[in-house]
Design a protein around this motif. Structure first.
Motif, PDB file in Angstrom:
ATOM      1  N   ILE A 134     -69.679-113.512  63.238  1.00 36.60           N
ATOM      2  CA  ILE A 134     -70.204-112.393  64.032  1.00 36.60           C
ATOM      3  C   ILE A 134     -69.068-111.669  64.742  1.00 36.60           C
ATOM      4  CG2 ILE A 134     -71.551-111.834  66.109  1.00 36.60           C
ATOM      5  CD1 ILE A 134     -73.424-114.217  65.238  1.00 36.60           C
ATOM      6  N   SER A 135     -68.185-112.431  65.344  1.00 40.96           N
ATOM      7  CA  SER A 135     -67.077-111.844  66.110  1.00 40.96           C
ATOM      8  C   SER A 135     -66.157-111.014  65.233  1.00 40.96           C
ATOM      9  CB  SER A 135     -66.287-112.956  66.810  1.00 40.96           C
ATOM     10  OG  SER A 135     -67.123-113.680  67.688  1.00 40.96           O
ATOM     11  N   LEU A 136     -65.870-111.501  64.032  1.00 38.85           N
ATOM     12  CA  LEU A 136     -64.989-110.775  63.118  1.00 38.85           C
ATOM     13  C   LEU A 136     -65.612-109.443  62.696  1.00 38.85           C
ATOM     14  CD1 LEU A 136     -62.504-110.533  61.286  1.00 38.85           C
ATOM     15  CD2 LEU A 136     -63.723-111.913  59.572  1.00 38.85           C
ATOM     16  N   VAL A 137     -66.895-109.468  62.358  1.00 34.49           N
ATOM     17  CA  VAL A 137     -67.564-108.237  61.934  1.00 34.49           C
ATOM     18  C   VAL A 137     -67.640-107.236  63.081  1.00 34.49           C
ATOM     19  CG1 VAL A 137     -69.717-107.232  61.067  1.00 34.49           C
ATOM     20  CG2 VAL A 137     -68.871-109.388  60.110  1.00 34.49           C
ATOM     21  N   LEU A 138     -67.938-107.697  64.271  1.00 30.95           N
ATOM     22  CA  LEU A 138     -68.011-106.789  65.417  1.00 30.95           C
ATOM     23  C   LEU A 138     -66.654-106.166  65.716  1.00 30.95           C
ATOM     24  CD1 LEU A 138     -70.379-108.701  67.897  1.00 30.95           C
ATOM     25  CD2 LEU A 138     -70.960-106.834  66.335  1.00 30.95           C
TER      26      LEU A 138
ATOM     27  N   ASN B  24     -64.280-105.681  63.501  1.00 35.68           N
ATOM     28  CA  ASN B  24     -64.031-104.737  62.405  1.00 35.68           C
ATOM     29  C   ASN B  24     -64.866-103.464  62.519  1.00 35.68           C
ATOM     30  OD1 ASN B  24     -61.928-105.865  60.927  1.00 35.68           O
ATOM     31  ND2 ASN B  24     -63.284-107.223  59.782  1.00 35.68           N
ATOM     32  N   SER B  25     -65.948-103.528  63.314  1.00 37.50           N
ATOM     33  CA  SER B  25     -66.758-102.328  63.542  1.00 37.50           C
ATOM     34  C   SER B  25     -66.151-101.468  64.656  1.00 37.50           C
ATOM     35  CB  SER B  25     -68.194-102.708  63.900  1.00 37.50           C
ATOM     36  OG  SER B  25     -68.268-103.214  65.209  1.00 37.50           O
ATOM     37  N   GLY B  26     -65.031-101.950  65.212  1.00 38.81           N
ATOM     38  CA  GLY B  26     -64.320-101.177  66.230  1.00 38.81           C
ATOM     39  C   GLY B  26     -64.540-101.641  67.656  1.00 38.81           C
ATOM     40  N   MET B  27     -65.147-102.798  67.837  1.00 42.94           N
ATOM     41  CA  MET B  27     -65.418-103.302  69.193  1.00 42.94           C
ATOM     42  C   MET B  27     -64.295-104.199  69.702  1.00 42.94           C
ATOM     43  SD  MET B  27     -69.449-104.259  69.230  1.00 42.94           S
ATOM     44  CE  MET B  27     -70.671-103.177  68.473  1.00 42.94           C
ATOM     45  N   HIS B  28     -64.301-104.371  71.028  1.00 44.23           N
ATOM     46  CA  HIS B  28     -63.489-105.412  71.651  1.00 44.23           C
ATOM     47  C   HIS B  28     -64.417-106.608  71.852  1.00 44.23           C
ATOM     48  CE1 HIS B  28     -60.475-107.386  74.105  1.00 44.23           C
ATOM     49  NE2 HIS B  28     -61.445-107.684  74.951  1.00 44.23           N
ATOM     50  N   VAL B  29     -64.052-107.756  71.315  1.00 46.86           N
ATOM     51  CA  VAL B  29     -64.939-108.921  71.324  1.00 46.86           C
ATOM     52  C   VAL B  29     -64.360-110.037  72.196  1.00 46.86           C
ATOM     53  CG1 VAL B  29     -66.199-110.589  69.913  1.00 46.86           C
ATOM     54  CG2 VAL B  29     -65.676-108.330  68.982  1.00 46.86           C
ATOM     55  N   ILE B  30     -65.191-110.516  73.110  1.00 47.78           N
ATOM     56  CA  ILE B  30     -64.824-111.651  73.962  1.00 47.78           C
ATOM     57  C   ILE B  30     -65.363-112.911  73.301  1.00 47.78           C
ATOM     58  CG2 ILE B  30     -65.008-112.672  76.262  1.00 47.78           C
ATOM     59  CD1 ILE B  30     -65.837-109.770  77.206  1.00 47.78           C
ATOM     60  N   LEU B  31     -64.459-113.798  72.902  1.00 45.15           N
ATOM     61  CA  LEU B  31     -64.844-115.045  72.266  1.00 45.15           C
ATOM     62  C   LEU B  31     -65.073-116.094  73.347  1.00 45.15           C
ATOM     63  CD1 LEU B  31     -62.029-115.151  69.521  1.00 45.15           C
ATOM     64  CD2 LEU B  31     -64.233-113.962  69.402  1.00 45.15           C
ATOM     65  N   LEU B  32     -66.309-116.473  73.549  1.00 47.97           N
ATOM     66  CA  LEU B  32     -66.626-117.495  74.549  1.00 47.97           C
ATOM     67  C   LEU B  32     -66.660-118.851  73.859  1.00 47.97           C
ATOM     68  CD1 LEU B  32     -69.295-115.353  76.280  1.00 47.97           C
ATOM     69  CD2 LEU B  32     -67.469-116.445  77.539  1.00 47.97           C
ATOM     70  N   CYS B  33     -65.700-119.706  74.200  1.00 51.69           N
ATOM     71  CA  CYS B  33     -65.539-120.997  73.515  1.00 51.69           C
ATOM     72  C   CYS B  33     -65.365-122.115  74.533  1.00 51.69           C
ATOM     73  CB  CYS B  33     -64.316-120.961  72.589  1.00 51.69           C
ATOM     74  SG  CYS B  33     -64.342-119.635  71.372  1.00 51.69           S
TER      75      CYS B  33
ATOM     76  N   LYS C  93     -58.902-109.396  60.859  1.00 55.59           N
ATOM     77  CA  LYS C  93     -59.519-108.130  61.255  1.00 55.59           C
ATOM     78  C   LYS C  93     -58.663-106.924  60.876  1.00 55.59           C
ATOM     79  CE  LYS C  93     -57.829-107.862  66.044  1.00 55.59           C
ATOM     80  NZ  LYS C  93     -57.053-106.617  65.880  1.00 55.59           N
ATOM     81  N   LYS C  94     -59.347-105.816  60.614  1.00 52.76           N
ATOM     82  CA  LYS C  94     -58.687-104.552  60.268  1.00 52.76           C
ATOM     83  C   LYS C  94     -58.861-103.521  61.379  1.00 52.76           C
ATOM     84  CE  LYS C  94     -57.979-106.276  56.150  1.00 52.76           C
ATOM     85  NZ  LYS C  94     -56.657-106.836  55.810  1.00 52.76           N
ATOM     86  N   ASN C  95     -59.596-103.896  62.404  1.00 56.12           N
ATOM     87  CA  ASN C  95     -59.957-102.938  63.446  1.00 56.12           C
ATOM     88  C   ASN C  95     -60.300-103.718  64.721  1.00 56.12           C
ATOM     89  OD1 ASN C  95     -60.543-100.519  64.664  1.00 56.12           O
ATOM     90  ND2 ASN C  95     -62.273 -99.999  63.349  1.00 56.12           N
TER      91      ASN C  95
END
Length: 280
Positions: free
Chosen positions: A17-21, A23-32, A49-51
């Motif tokens: 999910i995080s990778l796709v988000l 790549n959709s141009g978002m900043h993703v906070i990985l909560l681990c 990621k490409k984006n």
């Protein structure tokens, strides 16, 4: 740039999910929960990621103190959160407790997410199109909310505990959606299907790994399991169905007990007391 926060982002569906988000141009906070695995996931996503962009935030959903610390740190860095995905989940064959004395499955799968969501709610309300996605399970169908003994001190079994925690996810979504009905925040609940992840594998002993290996050919991949969550996070078509439960991208009826308004309110009030967080 939109900002998304994903719990359980270090592996399986959460990482997909995080990778796709991203790549959709978002900043993703990985909560681990685990720093080592979190850093590995961060590096893995950075490599693929490409984006977009990603950051790691440690958060142990089995610790109210850790959840509070994580929410405070996130809000110090980000005024607005567009999407919160409550994805993390555990299965514990033997009864275990969180550091706060909660039965582990309801503690992590429900109470940790209940607190995190409420602590981040003001930031989500600042988004133009805020979304909260709660990953439940078909296991809610056999679930009950055991009001007299929700932490299952007596007669514990894994199915009973897991079913209760997944039912609580839906009861939480029901009340939360009503509370946010007049805001710009949409709440969705969903069931990802049978997914090949580390769910149910003991991270210390490795117990359950062999069973997973045998069953893997019959499971969806994490990316396939992530499909409905990503649909709810990214599609503009779903806003009209806020508050509903999705399976395979389609609105689906929940079990009768998940529709019980009085039970949902009882679960909400109990969750407030357990977490010490009184909501408005």
């Amino acid at each position: 740039m939109k900002i998304a926060a994903v719990t359980g982002a270090n592996s399986g569906m959460g990482q997909s999910i995080s990778l796709v988000l991203a790549n959709s141009g978002m900043h993703v906070i990985l909560l681990c929960r685990n720093e080592k695995r979190g850093k590995e996931a961060l590096a893995n996503i950075e490599k693929q990621k490409k984006n977009g962009s990603v950051e790691l935030q440690l958060c142990d959903l089995g610790s109210l103190a850790s959840v509070k610390q994580a929410a405070k740190a996130i809000q110090a860095r980000h005024k607005t959160i567009d999407i919160l995905i409550n994805n993390a989940g555990i299965v514990t064959p033997k009864r275990q407790e969180t550091e706060d004395g909660f039965e582990m499955q309801i503690g992590v799968n429900h109470l940790g997410h209940f607190l995190l969501t409420n602590l981040l709610l003001n930031a989500i309300k600042r988004a133009d199109d805020g979304r909260i996605i709660i990953v439940s399970s078909g296991a809610h169908e056999w679930g009950n909310f055991y009001e007299k003994d929700p932490h299952l001190h007596e007669h514990y079994n894994v199915l009973k505990g897991y079913g209760q925690s997944k039912l609580c996810n839906l009861l939480f979504a029901q009340v939360l959606s009503k509370k946010l009905a007049e805001t710009n925040v949409s709440v969705f609940a969903m069931h990802p299907g049978a997914v090949s992840t580390n769910l149910g594998v003991n991270r210390d002993s490795g117990f359950g790994a062999t069973i997973h290996k045998l069953l893997r050919p019959f499971f969806q991949t994490p990316r396939e399991g992530a499909d409905t969550t990503l649909y709810l996070a990214l599609s503009q078509k779903v806003k009209a169905d806020a508050g509903k439960y999705f399976v395979n991208r389609k609105v689906t009826k929940t079990a009768k007990q998940a529709q019980d308004v009085q039970l949902a309110q009882k679960c909400w009030e109990w969750s407030e007391k357990q977490t010490g967080y009184l909501t408005l």
